[in-house]
Design a protein around this motif. Structure first.
Motif, PDB file in Angstrom:
ATOM      1  N   VAL A   1       0.844  -1.185   0.000  1.00 23.05           N
ATOM      2  CA  VAL A   1       0.000   0.000   0.000  1.00 23.05           C
ATOM      3  C   VAL A   1       0.884   1.241   0.000  1.00 23.05           C
ATOM      4  O   VAL A   1       0.618   2.218  -0.692  1.00 23.05           O
ATOM      5  N   ALA A   2       1.977   1.183   0.793  1.00 21.97           N
ATOM      6  CA  ALA A   2       2.887   2.318   0.876  1.00 21.97           C
ATOM      7  C   ALA A   2       4.210   1.864   1.464  1.00 21.97           C
ATOM      8  O   ALA A   2       4.256   0.972   2.318  1.00 21.97           O
ATOM      9  N   ASN A   3       5.291   2.486   0.992  1.00 23.47           N
ATOM     10  CA  ASN A   3       6.612   2.328   1.604  1.00 23.47           C
ATOM     11  C   ASN A   3       6.699   3.367   2.714  1.00 23.47           C
ATOM     12  O   ASN A   3       6.544   4.562   2.466  1.00 23.47           O
ATOM     13  N   LEU A   4       6.932   2.938   3.954  1.00 22.74           N
ATOM     14  CA  LEU A   4       6.735   3.828   5.092  1.00 22.74           C
ATOM     15  C   LEU A   4       7.993   4.523   5.579  1.00 22.74           C
ATOM     16  O   LEU A   4       7.931   5.677   6.006  1.00 22.74           O
ATOM     17  N   GLY A   5       9.136   3.847   5.575  1.00 26.73           N
ATOM     18  CA  GLY A   5      10.315   4.515   6.108  1.00 26.73           C
ATOM     19  C   GLY A   5      11.583   3.713   5.987  1.00 26.73           C
ATOM     20  O   GLY A   5      11.589   2.560   5.538  1.00 26.73           O
ATOM     21  N   TYR A   6      12.693   4.358   6.408  1.00 30.21           N
ATOM     22  CA  TYR A   6      14.032   3.766   6.332  1.00 30.21           C
ATOM     23  C   TYR A   6      14.761   4.022   7.650  1.00 30.21           C
ATOM     24  O   TYR A   6      14.473   4.987   8.362  1.00 30.21           O
ATOM     25  N   ALA A   7      15.753   3.195   7.939  1.00 28.37           N
ATOM     26  CA  ALA A   7      16.596   3.401   9.115  1.00 28.37           C
ATOM     27  C   ALA A   7      17.883   2.596   8.956  1.00 28.37           C
ATOM     28  O   ALA A   7      17.942   1.634   8.180  1.00 28.37           O
ATOM     29  N   GLY A   8      18.890   2.988   9.720  1.00 21.52           N
ATOM     30  CA  GLY A   8      20.124   2.221   9.831  1.00 21.52           C
ATOM     31  C   GLY A   8      20.807   1.908   8.524  1.00 21.52           C
ATOM     32  O   GLY A   8      21.404   0.848   8.378  1.00 21.52           O
ATOM     33  N   GLY A   9      20.752   2.829   7.557  1.00 22.96           N
ATOM     34  CA  GLY A   9      21.333   2.563   6.241  1.00 22.96           C
ATOM     35  C   GLY A   9      22.778   3.025   6.146  1.00 22.96           C
ATOM     36  O   GLY A   9      23.127   4.119   6.603  1.00 22.96           O
ATOM     37  N   ARG A  10      23.626   2.192   5.545  1.00 20.32           N
ATOM     38  CA  ARG A  10      25.027   2.561   5.322  1.00 20.32           C
ATOM     39  C   ARG A  10      25.410   2.266   3.878  1.00 20.32           C
ATOM     40  O   ARG A  10      24.970   1.266   3.304  1.00 20.32           O
ATOM     41  N   PHE A  11      26.251   3.121   3.323  1.00 18.86           N
ATOM     42  CA  PHE A  11      26.818   2.871   2.005  1.00 18.86           C
ATOM     43  C   PHE A  11      28.228   2.329   2.186  1.00 18.86           C
ATOM     44  O   PHE A  11      28.989   2.813   3.029  1.00 18.86           O
ATOM     45  N   GLY A  12      28.558   1.307   1.400  1.00 24.66           N
ATOM     46  CA  GLY A  12      29.850   0.647   1.532  1.00 24.66           C
ATOM     47  C   GLY A  12      30.828   1.047   0.446  1.00 24.66           C
ATOM     48  O   GLY A  12      31.081   2.231   0.233  1.00 24.66           O
ATOM     49  N   VAL A  13      31.364   0.065  -0.272  1.00 25.00           N
ATOM     50  CA  VAL A  13      32.365   0.361  -1.298  1.00 25.00           C
ATOM     51  C   VAL A  13      31.714   1.103  -2.459  1.00 25.00           C
ATOM     52  O   VAL A  13      30.540   0.895  -2.767  1.00 25.00           O
ATOM     53  N   PRO A  14      32.451   1.990  -3.120  1.00 26.97           N
ATOM     54  CA  PRO A  14      31.890   2.693  -4.277  1.00 26.97           C
ATOM     55  C   PRO A  14      31.560   1.716  -5.404  1.00 26.97           C
ATOM     56  O   PRO A  14      32.155   0.639  -5.521  1.00 26.97           O
ATOM     57  N   VAL A  15      30.603   2.121  -6.240  1.00 28.27           N
ATOM     58  CA  VAL A  15      30.203   1.326  -7.398  1.00 28.27           C
ATOM     59  C   VAL A  15      30.702   2.027  -8.660  1.00 28.27           C
ATOM     60  O   VAL A  15      30.508   3.240  -8.821  1.00 28.27           O
TER      61      VAL A  15
ATOM     62  N   GLN B   1      30.064  -7.886  -7.151  1.00 28.52           N
ATOM     63  CA  GLN B   1      30.482  -9.215  -7.617  1.00 28.52           C
ATOM     64  C   GLN B   1      31.578  -9.824  -6.752  1.00 28.52           C
ATOM     65  O   GLN B   1      31.856 -11.023  -6.841  1.00 28.52           O
ATOM     66  N   ARG B   2      32.189  -9.030  -5.882  1.00 27.80           N
ATOM     67  CA  ARG B   2      33.207  -9.541  -4.949  1.00 27.80           C
ATOM     68  C   ARG B   2      32.613  -9.759  -3.553  1.00 27.80           C
ATOM     69  O   ARG B   2      33.355  -9.927  -2.583  1.00 27.80           O
ATOM     70  N   ALA B   3      31.280  -9.724  -3.458  1.00 32.78           N
ATOM     71  CA  ALA B   3      30.557  -9.903  -2.195  1.00 32.78           C
ATOM     72  C   ALA B   3      30.854  -8.790  -1.196  1.00 32.78           C
ATOM     73  O   ALA B   3      30.695  -8.961   0.020  1.00 32.78           O
ATOM     74  N   GLU B   4      31.273  -7.618  -1.691  1.00 25.16           N
ATOM     75  CA  GLU B   4      31.497  -6.452  -0.834  1.00 25.16           C
ATOM     76  C   GLU B   4      30.192  -5.671  -0.692  1.00 25.16           C
ATOM     77  O   GLU B   4      29.455  -5.502  -1.656  1.00 25.16           O
ATOM     78  N   MET B   5      29.931  -5.183   0.507  1.00 22.60           N
ATOM     79  CA  MET B   5      28.700  -4.441   0.753  1.00 22.60           C
ATOM     80  C   MET B   5      28.713  -3.102   0.011  1.00 22.60           C
ATOM     81  O   MET B   5      29.653  -2.316   0.130  1.00 22.60           O
ATOM     82  N   VAL B   6      27.666  -2.872  -0.750  1.00 24.71           N
ATOM     83  CA  VAL B   6      27.473  -1.615  -1.468  1.00 24.71           C
ATOM     84  C   VAL B   6      26.516  -0.716  -0.691  1.00 24.71           C
ATOM     85  O   VAL B   6      26.753   0.481  -0.523  1.00 24.71           O
ATOM     86  N   VAL B   7      25.418  -1.288  -0.222  1.00 24.16           N
ATOM     87  CA  VAL B   7      24.459  -0.556   0.594  1.00 24.16           C
ATOM     88  C   VAL B   7      23.713  -1.552   1.474  1.00 24.16           C
ATOM     89  O   VAL B   7      23.447  -2.685   1.060  1.00 24.16           O
ATOM     90  N   ASP B   8      23.415  -1.126   2.693  1.00 21.52           N
ATOM     91  CA  ASP B   8      22.726  -1.979   3.663  1.00 21.52           C
ATOM     92  C   ASP B   8      21.762  -1.089   4.429  1.00 21.52           C
ATOM     93  O   ASP B   8      22.170  -0.048   4.956  1.00 21.52           O
ATOM     94  N   TYR B   9      20.485  -1.458   4.479  1.00 16.52           N
ATOM     95  CA  TYR B   9      19.494  -0.571   5.091  1.00 16.52           C
ATOM     96  C   TYR B   9      18.280  -1.368   5.561  1.00 16.52           C
ATOM     97  O   TYR B   9      18.029  -2.485   5.112  1.00 16.52           O
ATOM     98  N   VAL B  10      17.531  -0.759   6.471  1.00 18.98           N
ATOM     99  CA  VAL B  10      16.246  -1.298   6.918  1.00 18.98           C
ATOM    100  C   VAL B  10      15.150  -0.434   6.303  1.00 18.98           C
ATOM    101  O   VAL B  10      15.268   0.800   6.240  1.00 18.98           O
ATOM    102  N   ARG B  11      14.102  -1.074   5.830  1.00 20.98           N
ATOM    103  CA  ARG B  11      12.911  -0.327   5.436  1.00 20.98           C
ATOM    104  C   ARG B  11      11.686  -1.074   5.932  1.00 20.98           C
ATOM    105  O   ARG B  11      11.736  -2.273   6.203  1.00 20.98           O
ATOM    106  N   TRP B  12      10.588  -0.340   6.078  1.00 17.75           N
ATOM    107  CA  TRP B  12       9.331  -0.982   6.455  1.00 17.75           C
ATOM    108  C   TRP B  12       8.248  -0.504   5.507  1.00 17.75           C
ATOM    109  O   TRP B  12       8.236   0.639   5.047  1.00 17.75           O
TER     110      TRP B  12
END
Length: 351
Positions: free
Chosen positions: A84-98, A133-144
């Motif tokens: 119905v709606a994307n409500l919010g985000y939290a705890g997001g981090r950006f990792g290695v550059p793309v 492709q090297r299994a390095e974190m690019v972005v990690d976040y919580v959404r609800w």
């Protein structure tokens, strides 16, 4: 047996469920060109290979929010196809550059479920991680996201609302390997104002406005392979609550971030999404304005050349931002506010 995917409904999710999302995406120079065409960002770090190389990177990286959109789009068919709606985000981090040629894949874990009192919908909390492709974190976040139920009588065996951080700590921010500001060129970047020149509580009217065109938001939805019906199917949405397609919330985030260049031109990299809400819907024809407030100034452990600003980015529709509109007299969100976004950026410091 049907071979098509109708998406998950609220009762299909379980706490701890792990989802590996389909369609890894290889980023190309074309994605960078399209991102620039859609949103008009002017940050030199992402625009100039020579500028980025002088800062210690191999080339100009993909805009951080573009990487977010790619990773986010993978999750839609499994998490929010019936939203119905994307409500919010939290705890997001950006990792290695793309960089062009990198391939982004996304996986999610369900960390919370809460059925709504109407028994017709529920809120699903997921932590999604995009990797290269090297299994390095690019972005990690919580959404609800609020998701419809298929069967209003269905019972969800376990429910909980997860504890979420108010912001990402400076010690948890990821700084790209080799990053230096020794040769940072403020003239090329477009502003003389560095980290030292901003004060907590300062508000900035970004002045400019961008009108959303129907073709642009549709192109963006397809570019990010976002399959949510509310964004691209006028046949179904014409019969819905608003009678037209909703603009993808991430589209608003990128427009507002691009507008923020006027006043924050040296905020060259997004490193965290601390929180955010899509407050009111937007539609084609709306004009977006934005303003920012400096919430916090952060020292980066072990670095004297670069600092972080925690910013509140507020986007308004069809109303200039000079009044810094946020709440009405009743204390509720002003109808003009479409985005309330808490994020952290890197900015050079004076030597």
């Amino acid at each position: 047996m049907t071979k098509t995917n109708s998406g998950n409904f609220f009762e299909d999710f379980r706490i701890g469920q792990e989802i590996r999302h389909a369609t890894p995406r290889t980023v190309t120079e074309g994605d960078i060109a399209l991102y620039t065409a859609l949103y008009g960002p002017r940050f030199a770090f992402n625009s100039s290979a020579e500028f980025a190389r002088k800062m210690g990177l191999q080339a100009a990286p993909l805009d951080d929010l573009a990487a977010f959109h790619v990773a986010f789009g993978k999750t839609v068919p499994d998490v929010s196809l019936n939203a119905v709606a994307n409500l919010g985000y939290a705890g997001g981090r950006f990792g290695v550059p793309v960089f062009p040629g990198d391939t982004i894949s996304t996986a999610s874990t369900v960390i919370g479920l809460k059925e709504n009192s109407n028994k017709q919908t529920g809120v699903v909390y997921v932590r999604s991680t995009g990797t290269n492709q090297r299994a390095e974190m690019v972005v990690d976040y919580v959404r609800w996201v609020m998701v419809r139920k298929r069967d209003t009588d269905a019972v969800v065996p376990e429910q909980k609302v997860p504890d979420l951080p108010g912001s990402v700590a400076a010690s948890d921010l990821v700084i790209p390997n080799g990053l230096t500001t020794a040769g940072y060129d403020v003239v090329a970047a477009g502003s003389p104002y560095l980290w030292d020149d901003y004060q907590v509580g300062e508000k900035i009217d970004h002045v400019d406005g961008t009108t959303i065109e129907e073709a642009e938001h549709m192109m963006a939805t397809r570019l990010w392979q976002n399959t949510a019906k509310v964004h691209f199917n006028q046949h179904t949405e014409g019969q819905g609550r608003f009678g037209r397609r909703l603009i993808y919330g991430g589209h608003i985030i990128s427009i507002a971030r691009a507008l923020s260049f006027n006043g924050l031109a040296n905020a060259f990299k997004v490193v965290a999404i601390n929180g955010g809400r899509h407050v009111n819907p937007t539609f084609a024809g709306d004009t977006i304005y934005a303003w920012s407030e400096v919430l916090e100034k952060l020292d980066i452990p072990g670095r004297k050349d670069v600092g972080a600003l925690r910013l509140r980015l507020v986007a308004l529709k069809n109303q200039p931002a000079a009044a810094f509109t946020l709440k009405g007299e009743d204390g509720k969100d002003d109808p003009a506010v479409v985005l309330d976004f808490d994020y952290t950026v890197l900015m050079p410091r004076r030597g």
